[in-house]
Write a protein that holds these residues in place. Structure first.
Motif, PDB file in Angstrom:
ATOM      1  N   ASP A 129       0.765  -1.279  -0.198  1.00  0.00           N
ATOM      2  CA  ASP A 129      -0.180  -0.032  -0.079  1.00  0.00           C
ATOM      3  C   ASP A 129       0.792   1.248   0.182  1.00  0.00           C
ATOM      4  O   ASP A 129       1.632   1.589   1.061  1.00  0.00           O
ATOM      5  N   TRP A 130       0.816   2.042  -1.095  1.00  0.00           N
ATOM      6  CA  TRP A 130       1.788   3.166  -1.198  1.00  0.00           C
ATOM      7  C   TRP A 130       1.635   4.156  -0.256  1.00  0.00           C
ATOM      8  O   TRP A 130       2.519   4.880   0.312  1.00  0.00           O
ATOM      9  N   GLU A 131       0.151   4.417   0.183  1.00  0.00           N
ATOM     10  CA  GLU A 131      -0.100   5.472   1.110  1.00  0.00           C
ATOM     11  C   GLU A 131       0.442   5.098   2.395  1.00  0.00           C
ATOM     12  O   GLU A 131       0.924   5.947   3.039  1.00  0.00           O
ATOM     13  N   MET A 132       0.450   3.705   2.789  1.00  0.00           N
ATOM     14  CA  MET A 132       1.006   3.565   4.114  1.00  0.00           C
ATOM     15  C   MET A 132       2.541   3.545   4.039  1.00  0.00           C
ATOM     16  O   MET A 132       3.028   4.020   5.048  1.00  0.00           O
ATOM     17  N   ALA A 133       3.043   3.230   2.901  1.00  0.00           N
ATOM     18  CA  ALA A 133       4.536   3.515   2.652  1.00  0.00           C
ATOM     19  C   ALA A 133       4.770   5.056   2.931  1.00  0.00           C
ATOM     20  O   ALA A 133       5.820   5.430   3.632  1.00  0.00           O
ATOM     21  N   VAL A 134       3.977   5.974   2.304  1.00  0.00           N
ATOM     22  CA  VAL A 134       4.186   7.286   2.633  1.00  0.00           C
ATOM     23  C   VAL A 134       4.182   7.850   4.119  1.00  0.00           C
ATOM     24  O   VAL A 134       4.934   8.440   4.683  1.00  0.00           O
ATOM     25  N   ASP A 135       2.861   7.186   4.711  1.00  0.00           N
ATOM     26  CA  ASP A 135       2.933   7.458   6.213  1.00  0.00           C
ATOM     27  C   ASP A 135       3.876   7.083   6.773  1.00  0.00           C
ATOM     28  O   ASP A 135       4.419   7.787   7.866  1.00  0.00           O
ATOM     29  N   GLN A 136       4.558   5.933   6.570  1.00  0.00           N
ATOM     30  CA  GLN A 136       5.781   5.439   7.257  1.00  0.00           C
ATOM     31  C   GLN A 136       6.882   6.406   7.073  1.00  0.00           C
ATOM     32  O   GLN A 136       7.840   6.457   8.069  1.00  0.00           O
ATOM     33  N   ALA A 137       6.789   6.750   5.977  1.00  0.00           N
ATOM     34  CA  ALA A 137       8.293   7.467   5.661  1.00  0.00           C
ATOM     35  C   ALA A 137       8.188   8.578   6.179  1.00  0.00           C
ATOM     36  O   ALA A 137       9.130   9.546   6.624  1.00  0.00           O
ATOM     37  N   LEU A 138       6.937   9.444   6.080  1.00  0.00           N
ATOM     38  CA  LEU A 138       6.841  11.067   6.648  1.00  0.00           C
ATOM     39  C   LEU A 138       5.782  11.361   7.551  1.00  0.00           C
ATOM     40  O   LEU A 138       6.010  12.435   8.316  1.00  0.00           O
ATOM     41  N   GLY A 139       4.925  10.346   7.829  1.00  0.00           N
ATOM     42  CA  GLY A 139       3.867  10.626   8.809  1.00  0.00           C
ATOM     43  C   GLY A 139       2.900  11.608   8.129  1.00  0.00           C
ATOM     44  O   GLY A 139       2.828  11.926   6.890  1.00  0.00           O
ATOM     45  N   GLY A 140       1.973  11.881   8.833  1.00  0.00           N
ATOM     46  CA  GLY A 140       0.957  12.672   8.358  1.00  0.00           C
ATOM     47  C   GLY A 140       1.182  13.815   7.796  1.00  0.00           C
ATOM     48  O   GLY A 140       0.658  14.318   6.731  1.00  0.00           O
ATOM     49  N   MET A 141       2.105  14.555   7.994  1.00  0.00           N
ATOM     50  CA  MET A 141       2.524  15.991   7.627  1.00  0.00           C
ATOM     51  C   MET A 141       3.058  15.724   6.120  1.00  0.00           C
ATOM     52  O   MET A 141       2.973  16.548   5.311  1.00  0.00           O
ATOM     53  N   GLY A 142       3.554  14.504   5.994  1.00  0.00           N
ATOM     54  CA  GLY A 142       3.888  14.345   4.275  1.00  0.00           C
ATOM     55  C   GLY A 142       2.695  14.539   3.306  1.00  0.00           C
ATOM     56  O   GLY A 142       2.943  15.022   2.081  1.00  0.00           O
ATOM     57  N   TRP A 143       1.413  14.663   3.705  1.00  0.00           N
ATOM     58  CA  TRP A 143       0.366  14.845   2.972  1.00  0.00           C
ATOM     59  C   TRP A 143       0.053  16.298   2.850  1.00  0.00           C
ATOM     60  O   TRP A 143      -0.910  16.842   2.254  1.00  0.00           O
ATOM     61  N   ASP A 144       0.603  17.312   3.743  1.00  0.00           N
ATOM     62  CA  ASP A 144       0.400  18.557   3.698  1.00  0.00           C
ATOM     63  C   ASP A 144       0.417  19.416   2.377  1.00  0.00           C
ATOM     64  O   ASP A 144      -0.728  19.961   2.304  1.00  0.00           O
ATOM     65  N   PRO A 145       1.175  19.248   1.477  1.00  0.00           N
ATOM     66  CA  PRO A 145       1.185  20.035   0.444  1.00  0.00           C
ATOM     67  C   PRO A 145      -0.085  19.515  -0.505  1.00  0.00           C
ATOM     68  O   PRO A 145      -0.533  20.407  -0.979  1.00  0.00           O
ATOM     69  N   GLY A 146      -0.449  18.318  -0.458  1.00  0.00           N
ATOM     70  CA  GLY A 146      -1.887  18.012  -1.172  1.00  0.00           C
ATOM     71  C   GLY A 146      -2.875  18.617  -0.454  1.00  0.00           C
ATOM     72  O   GLY A 146      -3.887  19.233  -1.086  1.00  0.00           O
ATOM     73  N   LEU A 147      -2.757  18.795   0.795  1.00  0.00           N
ATOM     74  CA  LEU A 147      -3.980  19.504   1.479  1.00  0.00           C
ATOM     75  C   LEU A 147      -4.197  20.640   1.057  1.00  0.00           C
ATOM     76  O   LEU A 147      -5.187  21.595   0.820  1.00  0.00           O
ATOM     77  N   ARG A 148      -2.929  21.429   1.148  1.00  0.00           N
ATOM     78  CA  ARG A 148      -2.789  23.036   0.961  1.00  0.00           C
ATOM     79  C   ARG A 148      -3.463  23.376  -0.557  1.00  0.00           C
ATOM     80  O   ARG A 148      -4.003  24.026  -0.763  1.00  0.00           O
ATOM     81  N   LEU A 149      -2.759  22.286  -1.500  1.00  0.00           N
ATOM     82  CA  LEU A 149      -3.361  22.528  -2.687  1.00  0.00           C
ATOM     83  C   LEU A 149      -4.758  22.229  -3.028  1.00  0.00           C
ATOM     84  O   LEU A 149      -5.510  23.308  -3.699  1.00  0.00           O
TER      85      LEU A 149
END
Length: 133
Positions: free
Chosen positions: A71-91
């Motif tokens: 699961d690539w989303e789980m991989a992102v969470d593991q690498a960066l935590g929730g803040m990794g998704w912040d650029p997408g939220l801001r956009l």
């Protein structure tokens, strides 16, 4: 901007699936390609795109020598935590500010929870939100 939020997601997914294939040069080319597609992008939008690129670099560094989960989303969470998704939220939030449509509203709601681990405007419908705007 939803297009750009989804482009950042696609970048993350691609890096998780092939971290060695994403060099710094390729990441810079990705940003240049995004910046040159169609409409002129504001400084704030470009800032978030570059932030997504820097997160991509961190994802690559994290997964380059190990096998990420399926699961690539789980991989992102593991690498960066929730803040990794912040650029997408801001956009997505920038898109909601400029277009105020139900799709953007739902996208902000989904992404806000990913970043902050709490709901955004829980129990508020798009129509209710629009009335208070």
């Amino acid at each position: 901007m939803l297009r750009l939020a989804r482009a950042v997601d696609a970048l993350y997914e691609s890096i998780v699936s092939d971290p060695r294939g994403w060099t710094d040069e390729r990441l810079a080319e990705w940003v240049a390609e995004i910046a040159s597609e169609g409409e002129a992008l504001s400084r704030e939008v470009l800032k978030q795109v570059r932030s997504g690129m820097r997160n991509g670099r961190r994802i690559r560094k994290y997964w380059i020598d190990q096998q990420p989960p399926q699961d690539w989303e789980m991989a992102v969470d593991q690498a960066l935590g929730g803040m990794g998704w912040d650029p997408g939220l801001r956009l997505a939030m920038l898109d909601l500010e400029s277009s105020a449509d139900p799709e953007a509203f739902d996208e902000v709601r989904r992404r806000y929870r990913m970043v902050n681990s709490v709901p955004w405007l829980e129990g508020t419908s798009y129509d209710d939100w629009l009335k208070t705007r």
